[in-house]
Each structure stands twice: as structure tokens, then as C-alpha cells.
Scaffold this motif. Structure first.
Motif, PDB file in Angstrom:
ATOM      1  N   GLY A  85      29.739  46.773  38.878  1.00  0.00           N
ATOM      2  CA  GLY A  85      30.572  46.845  40.092  1.00  0.00           C
ATOM      3  C   GLY A  85      29.910  45.958  41.052  1.00  0.00           C
ATOM      4  O   GLY A  85      28.666  45.760  41.189  1.00  0.00           O
ATOM      5  N   SER A  86      30.707  45.532  42.246  1.00  0.00           N
ATOM      6  CA  SER A  86      30.121  44.978  43.607  1.00  0.00           C
ATOM      7  C   SER A  86      30.852  45.330  44.799  1.00  0.00           C
ATOM      8  O   SER A  86      31.966  45.549  44.520  1.00  0.00           O
ATOM      9  N   VAL A  87      29.982  45.306  45.746  1.00  0.00           N
ATOM     10  CA  VAL A  87      30.848  45.534  46.853  1.00  0.00           C
ATOM     11  C   VAL A  87      30.015  44.506  48.149  1.00  0.00           C
ATOM     12  O   VAL A  87      29.136  43.949  47.899  1.00  0.00           O
ATOM     13  N   GLY A  88      30.876  44.002  49.173  1.00  0.00           N
ATOM     14  CA  GLY A  88      30.462  42.889  49.854  1.00  0.00           C
ATOM     15  C   GLY A  88      30.805  43.138  51.338  1.00  0.00           C
ATOM     16  O   GLY A  88      31.455  44.063  51.887  1.00  0.00           O
ATOM     17  N   GLN A  89      30.711  42.008  52.009  1.00  0.00           N
ATOM     18  CA  GLN A  89      30.703  42.033  53.467  1.00  0.00           C
ATOM     19  C   GLN A  89      32.336  42.023  53.709  1.00  0.00           C
ATOM     20  O   GLN A  89      33.021  42.332  54.943  1.00  0.00           O
ATOM     21  N   ASP A  90      33.026  41.727  52.790  1.00  0.00           N
ATOM     22  CA  ASP A  90      34.636  41.725  52.991  1.00  0.00           C
ATOM     23  C   ASP A  90      35.074  42.938  52.967  1.00  0.00           C
ATOM     24  O   ASP A  90      36.464  43.032  52.728  1.00  0.00           O
ATOM     25  N   THR A  91      34.474  43.965  52.771  1.00  0.00           N
ATOM     26  CA  THR A  91      34.923  45.426  52.510  1.00  0.00           C
ATOM     27  C   THR A  91      35.652  45.553  51.162  1.00  0.00           C
ATOM     28  O   THR A  91      36.257  46.714  51.129  1.00  0.00           O
ATOM     29  N   GLN A  92      35.590  44.750  50.495  1.00  0.00           N
ATOM     30  CA  GLN A  92      36.217  44.919  48.889  1.00  0.00           C
ATOM     31  C   GLN A  92      35.162  45.371  48.106  1.00  0.00           C
ATOM     32  O   GLN A  92      33.956  45.404  48.006  1.00  0.00           O
ATOM     33  N   PHE A  93      35.822  46.384  47.073  1.00  0.00           N
ATOM     34  CA  PHE A  93      35.010  46.967  46.124  1.00  0.00           C
ATOM     35  C   PHE A  93      35.673  46.455  44.813  1.00  0.00           C
ATOM     36  O   PHE A  93      36.815  46.241  44.574  1.00  0.00           O
ATOM     37  N   CYS A  94      34.726  45.731  43.872  1.00  0.00           N
ATOM     38  CA  CYS A  94      35.354  45.134  42.588  1.00  0.00           C
ATOM     39  C   CYS A  94      34.870  45.813  41.505  1.00  0.00           C
ATOM     40  O   CYS A  94      33.378  46.080  41.532  1.00  0.00           O
ATOM     41  N   LEU A  95      35.377  46.047  40.381  1.00  0.00           N
ATOM     42  CA  LEU A  95      34.645  46.261  39.200  1.00  0.00           C
ATOM     43  C   LEU A  95      35.188  45.162  37.956  1.00  0.00           C
ATOM     44  O   LEU A  95      36.156  44.655  38.222  1.00  0.00           O
ATOM     45  N   TRP A  96      33.983  44.967  37.327  1.00  0.00           N
ATOM     46  CA  TRP A  96      33.942  43.861  36.496  1.00  0.00           C
ATOM     47  C   TRP A  96      33.670  44.316  34.883  1.00  0.00           C
ATOM     48  O   TRP A  96      32.881  45.195  34.658  1.00  0.00           O
ATOM     49  N   ASP A  97      34.191  43.705  34.010  1.00  0.00           N
ATOM     50  CA  ASP A  97      33.881  43.998  32.594  1.00  0.00           C
ATOM     51  C   ASP A  97      33.324  42.788  31.942  1.00  0.00           C
ATOM     52  O   ASP A  97      34.163  41.686  31.963  1.00  0.00           O
ATOM     53  N   LEU A  98      32.241  42.938  31.327  1.00  0.00           N
ATOM     54  CA  LEU A  98      31.757  41.662  30.641  1.00  0.00           C
ATOM     55  C   LEU A  98      31.627  42.204  29.077  1.00  0.00           C
ATOM     56  O   LEU A  98      31.019  42.954  28.471  1.00  0.00           O
ATOM     57  N   THR A  99      32.545  41.433  28.435  1.00  0.00           N
ATOM     58  CA  THR A  99      32.794  41.868  27.121  1.00  0.00           C
ATOM     59  C   THR A  99      32.491  40.676  26.042  1.00  0.00           C
ATOM     60  O   THR A  99      31.899  39.685  26.498  1.00  0.00           O
ATOM     61  N   ASP A 100      32.408  40.944  24.533  1.00  0.00           N
ATOM     62  CA  ASP A 100      31.797  39.959  23.686  1.00  0.00           C
ATOM     63  C   ASP A 100      32.437  38.698  23.415  1.00  0.00           C
ATOM     64  O   ASP A 100      31.841  37.949  23.125  1.00  0.00           O
ATOM     65  N   ASN A 126      32.250  24.674  36.017  1.00  0.00           N
ATOM     66  CA  ASN A 126      33.246  24.453  34.784  1.00  0.00           C
ATOM     67  C   ASN A 126      32.304  24.700  33.559  1.00  0.00           C
ATOM     68  O   ASN A 126      32.883  24.226  32.517  1.00  0.00           O
ATOM     69  N   GLU A 127      30.933  25.192  33.565  1.00  0.00           N
ATOM     70  CA  GLU A 127      30.173  25.247  32.351  1.00  0.00           C
ATOM     71  C   GLU A 127      30.078  26.570  32.005  1.00  0.00           C
ATOM     72  O   GLU A 127      29.292  26.733  30.904  1.00  0.00           O
ATOM     73  N   VAL A 128      30.580  27.560  32.813  1.00  0.00           N
ATOM     74  CA  VAL A 128      30.463  28.751  32.063  1.00  0.00           C
ATOM     75  C   VAL A 128      31.626  29.396  32.461  1.00  0.00           C
ATOM     76  O   VAL A 128      32.530  29.368  33.405  1.00  0.00           O
ATOM     77  N   PRO A 129      32.235  30.651  31.798  1.00  0.00           N
ATOM     78  CA  PRO A 129      33.161  31.369  32.078  1.00  0.00           C
ATOM     79  C   PRO A 129      33.270  32.139  33.394  1.00  0.00           C
ATOM     80  O   PRO A 129      32.318  32.262  33.941  1.00  0.00           O
ATOM     81  N   MET A 130      34.490  32.030  33.936  1.00  0.00           N
ATOM     82  CA  MET A 130      34.653  32.657  35.255  1.00  0.00           C
ATOM     83  C   MET A 130      35.548  34.049  34.999  1.00  0.00           C
ATOM     84  O   MET A 130      36.692  33.926  34.519  1.00  0.00           O
ATOM     85  N   LEU A 131      34.801  35.173  35.303  1.00  0.00           N
ATOM     86  CA  LEU A 131      35.538  36.334  35.343  1.00  0.00           C
ATOM     87  C   LEU A 131      36.366  36.663  36.581  1.00  0.00           C
ATOM     88  O   LEU A 131      36.191  36.260  37.634  1.00  0.00           O
TER      89      LEU A 131
END
Length: 601
Positions: free
Chosen positions: A381-396, A540-545
Motif C-alpha cells: 500500500g501507499s499513502v501520499g500528499q494527495d490524501t489518497q490511499f492506494c493498494l497494489w498487487d504485484l503478481t507473477d 516504457n521499459e517496465v510494466p506500469m501498475l
């Protein structure tokens, strides 16, 4: 127009729940009057200072071992303004009684900026807490016994800049590490004094972008070691789950990973632009997530020394990243028997573009072998200055982007595929340009002219002395720090003057007059030369989640994110500490006592 107004209202609305494939996470609220950081709600909570000049609110947790299993075993510490609070934490069982702190301290002339409990030595009768301050001091205290208190760097002879991060060394009762806005790390022993004169140092170890010094003294004194890391301030550091390595991030935009005992540089990564503010290790120690002033979360493979993915969901700086060990999974799978047409495989190759992390793992993009391969899913997860809370999944399908069949197909995104050796990592395929860039990110050419941060490309040599770190596994209490100092303007290689505007300014960083400080720590690299290398791949060289969840959950910038077994804890700069019950846990909280309760402090 009415419809547009309704949409705008929905965007700005503070969310009280969000949904993932596990179910609903729900914000637990107090049934009685709410308070802010133990203070009455209202303008007076700013302590007569503008809110922007207050250090970030931080939360530290510790689990005790009480004799009675029915007793609450956790304690929580948080700072707001010049005050420090210590409470019994009851998770989602019932609300914290804000009127009855175990300990409360108000400081004059300085403000607490960070803190950390010693989980290794904590008992029901005693717990060691270290607190860092804006003027550079570090306090050691026991909030339960209350009489135990020591002050380090009291005369500011060691470092005059603010403390940005504090951590106890793994499995150690006496040693802790402190980072400062000066760019230095100091190793302390709570049993040793700091001395009455400024410490003198001798060079112990030096490498690209760092140097380690030992304190020259006839009798034991603090600090035991001083690390000079990168250019500019250090914002945070974190020990690996096995306690062997330490990762540092700073204002030069570099992530550096060291073997702590041997003081060897093991890897370097550069941000897309700007400083890095936070770092977190995956539970298995294979990956690190970082966030910073480029509004991105970046995942870096420690074993492969490469960026495996970036995530864009925040609209401003990312203050905290943290892995969720309770949702991350690693499962062995049977070998997949895949068959399909070339068209199916070409459709599967789209998964190397912008990855929707909420989707089910693509069978076409999984790496299958004769013996099977683990199915991996990391949640962070991540939180920031923008008051947003994000959850991310990093899969195979992101970590192992390989074609499942032996026959090689012409890839529309790349002219050639790297040779794949069984068991060896393979670089991800480039993204199509149409999917490679976020709307809020500048073109690399713009970044090259406006950003010229230092980076280090090579690792240190062998040898070096020990520094007293432990090697046993341990549990880290997560918190992150954000440097609020305004950096002095630098000049890039081309002579273009650059000054990065900080979100809030507390004045320029002050440096010691010690001559050893002026020794070069790293060679500045032109951003245009770093971009496109393994240090900093192009967009453009790595995947963007894409985020699994991206919700506005506060009115002020978020500064805390802690994952626990039954809840998630967040906090914002105005001092509201919120508990989000995991799916199925909110019902239990209601049954266990009062109405839905939580720590909205």
C-alpha cells in the motif's frame, strides 16, 4: 451541469470503506466525541504555528508479552506538534480512551519527528522507546517505567539537523540507528555517553556514493559509526526481514542497499525524478518498494538489481509505502498445460503493458516449467500528499513476464526476446509507447533539463569491519518519514541552476564544520545519462501498475500506513489516526463491545 457537480462531489468525498477481492475494508469510527491527537478539536491544535510547519504525524506499535493472555498486549505511540502520546492499543475491540494516556510528554524548543519501539526487549513491565527531534537530539525512554530517560546529541555536537528516521538494530537491546537531514546515519549504543566534545572520526570504509567513519576515542562513546550516504538528506531507511541488509532512500533520488555488517554496497536504484521519501521490504526480502517526489511507487528486485514495475495512482508525492504481510501469498502450483493459437498468445502479451492488478493472474503470462513454479502475489500500500490511499498487487505475470510455450513468437513490443535459461531471471518486455506514460508525468526530455540528481552505478569492494548488527529474523514496526527541509539550490552539469520546491519549508539544512564532511561522497550524474539505464529505466521499459484501490480518505496529507493482522492503520497531518477493519473483522468488533469503534485519534 448538475451531473458534473455530483461527480466532483463524489471525487472529493472522504471514503469510509473500500472493496478488494477479499471483501470490504471498513473505517471504524468512535461512538462518542472525536478528538484529534488527544487534543480538543479546533484551531488551537496547531500550537500557534501553521500546520505546514509541524513535523509529520508518526505512529509506532509494539506487542508486549503480558502474563495474562486476556490483557491487551499492544501499545501505540504517536506524535503531533510538540506532544508525544503513549496509549494501550486495543485493535478493533474497542475505542482507545484518549483521556487516559499511559504517558504524555510536551517538549519545548524542539518537536518529535520520529520514534521506534524495541520489539525484541519489550515486556509487560518495560518497553524501550527512542524518539528523534527536529533539532537533532535523540531521547531514550521507557513509557511504562517512566523514570528511564537518556538524551543523546543533547548539545548537538554530533549533528545539528533534524532526525528523519530511527530504528533499533534487529535482535539488539542496546544498538539503534538514526538518520538525519544532513545525509548521515549514526550508530548509537544506549549504554554509552555522547561525550562533551565534538566527535573525531577516522575513515573506515569508502565506496561509490558512501563512506563509513569510526569514532576516534579511547573510551566508549557515541556515535560508534557514522555513515555518509549520497547527496542531500536521508529520508528513511529500513532493515531487511532477515536483518542482514539496510536500505536507504534520500533527496538525491537514490535507493541504496548495504550489507550492514560488512558495509558493502549491494545495489542502487534511481528515482524517475526528485527525491525518494520512503522504502519498504517485501516480507521475503526479495523486493523493495519506494515512493517519492515523482508521484510513483517503484518496485525493485534486490536479487536482480532491476526495476520490475512502477505504479501510478497518486497525484502528488508518495509519503509512505508498506507491504502487507497478511495478504501477500506464495503458493506452489502444479505445472500448467497451456495450449492455444498465436492469437491467444498475442492477446496474452498485452499483460506486459499497463497491468490491471485487480485482475486474475493471466495463465498465458505465467512462467511454467517441468517442476512447477511458485504463484506469487505481493500486496503493498501507499499513502501520499494527495490524501489518497492506494493498494497494489504485484503478481507473477509482472515478475515473470515470459511466453509459456517454447516456440518463440515475434513480439509486437520488442524485436527480440532475451534468452531464457531455466531458473534464471528474464528482463521484462518493453511497453508500447501508448501505454508507457502517465498524464501527470513529464516527458523524459523535460525531466532531463529540470532534474539533475546524483546516483551511484557501481557496488563497493570487499572487506570492512563489523558494526554490531544482528542476523536473526525480526519484525519491523513500519513508519516512514518525510523531509520537510528546503534544499539549497544546486547546479547541474550543464550549468542550469535547479531548486526543487519543497511542500513545506523548515529552513535550509545545516551541516557540521567538521572537515571530514567535505569529502566527496558520490559523483553527480547527468540525469540524461542515468535515464534509460538499469539504474533508472524509461517509463516504457517496465510494466506500469494500476492501483487495486485508490481512495481519498483524509482532508490533510497522509503520513502513516501500518498493516496489522485484523486492520490497517492510517493517519493524516491533522492528527486523525484511523483504523480500517479487514473484511469480516468489523462485525466481530461490533459484537465484542460498543458500537463500531476504532482509533480515530
Amino acid at each position: 451541469m448538475a451531473g458534473d457537480g455530483g461527480a466532483l462531489k463524489d471525487i472529493n468525498e472522504i471514503k469510509s470503506q473500500f472493496r478488494t477481492r477479499e471483501g470490504f475494508y471498513k473505517l471504524l469510527t468512535l461512538s462518542d466525541s472525536q478528538q484529534r491527537g488527544g487534543l480538543p478539536r479546533g484551531p488551537s491544535t496547531t500550537n500557534s504555528s501553521p500546520p505546514g510547519f509541524l513535523p509529520p504525524v508518526r505512529v509506532s506499535m509494539v506487542k508486549l508479552q503480558p502474563e495474562d493472555p486476556s490483557e491487551d498486549s499492544e501499545r501505540v505511540c504517536f506524535n503531533i506538534g510538540r506532544e508525544l502520546y503513549f496509549y494501550t492499543y486495543t485493535n478493533i475491540k474497542k475505542a482507545v480512551d484518549l483521556s487516559k494516556p499511559i504517558d504524555k510528554r510536551i517538549y519545548k524548543g524542539t518537536q518529535p519527528t520520529c520514534h521506534d519501539f524495541n520489539q525484541y526487549s519489550a515486556t509487560a513491565d518495560s518497553v524501550a522507546l527512542i524518539v528523534g527531534f527536529s533539532a537533532g537530539q535523540v531521547q531514550y525512554l521507557d513509557p511504562i517505567k517512566k523514570e528511564t530517560s537518556k538524551l543523546f546529541n543533547e548539545e548537538r555536537l554530533i549533528d545539528k539537523s533534524k532526525v528523519t528516521c530511527l530504528k533499533w538494530l534487529p535482535k539488539s537491546e542496546n544498538l539503534f540507528l538514526a538518520s538525519h537531514a544532513s545525509g548521515h546515519l549514526y550508530l548509537y549504543n544506549v549504554e554509552h555517553p555522547c561525550g562533551t566534545t565534538a566527535p573525531q572520526y577516522s575513515l573506515l570504509r569508502q565506496g561509490e556514493g558512501f563512506a563509513v567513519y569510526a569514532c576516534k576515542t579511547k573510551t566508549p562513546r557515541n556515535p560508534l559509526l557514522r555513515w555518509a550516504v549520497g547527496e542531500g538528506g536521508l529520508n528513511e531507511f529500513a532493515f531487511s526481514p532477515d536483518g542482514v541488509h539496510v536500505a536507504c532512500v534520500g533527496q538525491d533520488g537514490c535507493l541504496r542497499v548495504f550489507h550492514f555488517d560488512s558495509m558493502e554496497l549491494q545495489g542502487v536504484m534511481k528515482s524517475y525524478f526528485g527525491g525518494l521519501l520512503c522504502v519498504s521490504w517485501s516480507p521475503d526480502g526479495k523486493y523493495l518498494a519506494t515512493g517519492g517526489e515523482d508521484d510513483l511507487v517503484t518496485v525493485w528486485s534486490f536479487a536482480e538489481s532491476r526495476v520490475v514495475a512502477r505504479g501510478h495512482g497518486h497525484k502528488s508525492w508518495v509519503n509512505v509505502v508498506a507491504f502487507d504481510p497478511f495478504t501477500t501469498s506464495l503458493e506452489e502450483e502444479e505445472p500448467l498445460e497451456l495450449s492455444g493459437s498465436e492469437e491467444d498468445l498475442q492477446q496474452g502479451s498485452v499483460h506486459f503493458g499497463r497491468v490491471r492488478t485487480s485482475s486474475t493472474l493471466s495463465r498465458l503470462s505465467r512462467h511454467s516449467s517441468k517442476g512447477g513454479t511458485p504463484s506469487v502475489s505481493y500486496r503493498f500500500g501507499s499513502v501520499g500528499q494527495d490524501t489518497q490511499f492506494c493498494l497494489w498487487d504485484l503478481t507473477d505475470d509482472v515478475l515473470y513476464p515470459r511466453l509459456p510455450l517454447s516456440r518463440a513468437l515475434t513480439n509486437t513490443f520488442s524485436s527480440t526476446l532475451p534468452p531464457s535459461v531455466s531458473g534464471s531471471p528474464t528482463l521484462p518486455l518493453p511497453l508500447p509507447r501508448s501505454l508507457s506514460r502517465s498524464n501527470s508525468l513529464p516527458h523524459p526530455a523535460v525531466a532531463n533539463t529540470s532534474k539533475s540528481q546524483g546516483a551511484s552505478e557501481s557496488s563497493g569492494g570487499t572487506g570492512g569491519g563489523g558494526s554490531g548488527g544482528g542476523n536473526a529474523p525480526f519484525s519491523i514496526g513500519r513508519f516512514a518519514t518525510l523531509s520537510l527541509q528546503e534544499r539549497k539550490s544546486d547546479k547541474s552539469v550543464g550549468g542550469v541552476e535547479k531548486e526543487h520546491k519543497r511542500y513545506h519549508s523548515l529552513g535550509n539544512i545545516s551541516k557540521s564544520n567538521d572537515k571530514i564532511n567535505v569529502a566527496p561522497r558520490s559523483n553527480r550524474l547527468d540525469a540524461s545519462k542515468v535515464l534509460g539505464t538499469t539504474l533508472c529505466p524509461r517509463m516504457n521499459e517496465v510494466p506500469m501498475l494500476e492501483p487495486l484501490v485508490c481512495k481519498k480518505i483524509a482532508h490533510e496529507r497522509l503520513t502513516v500506513l501500518v498493516f496489522m493482522d485484523d486492520c490497517i492503520i492510517t493517519a493524516c497531518q491533522e492528527g486523525l489516526i484511523c483504523t480500517w477493519a479487514r473484511p469480516g473483522k468489523a462485525t466481530l468488533a461490533t459484537q465484542n463491545g460498543n458500537s463500531p469503534s476504532g482509533t480515530v485519534v
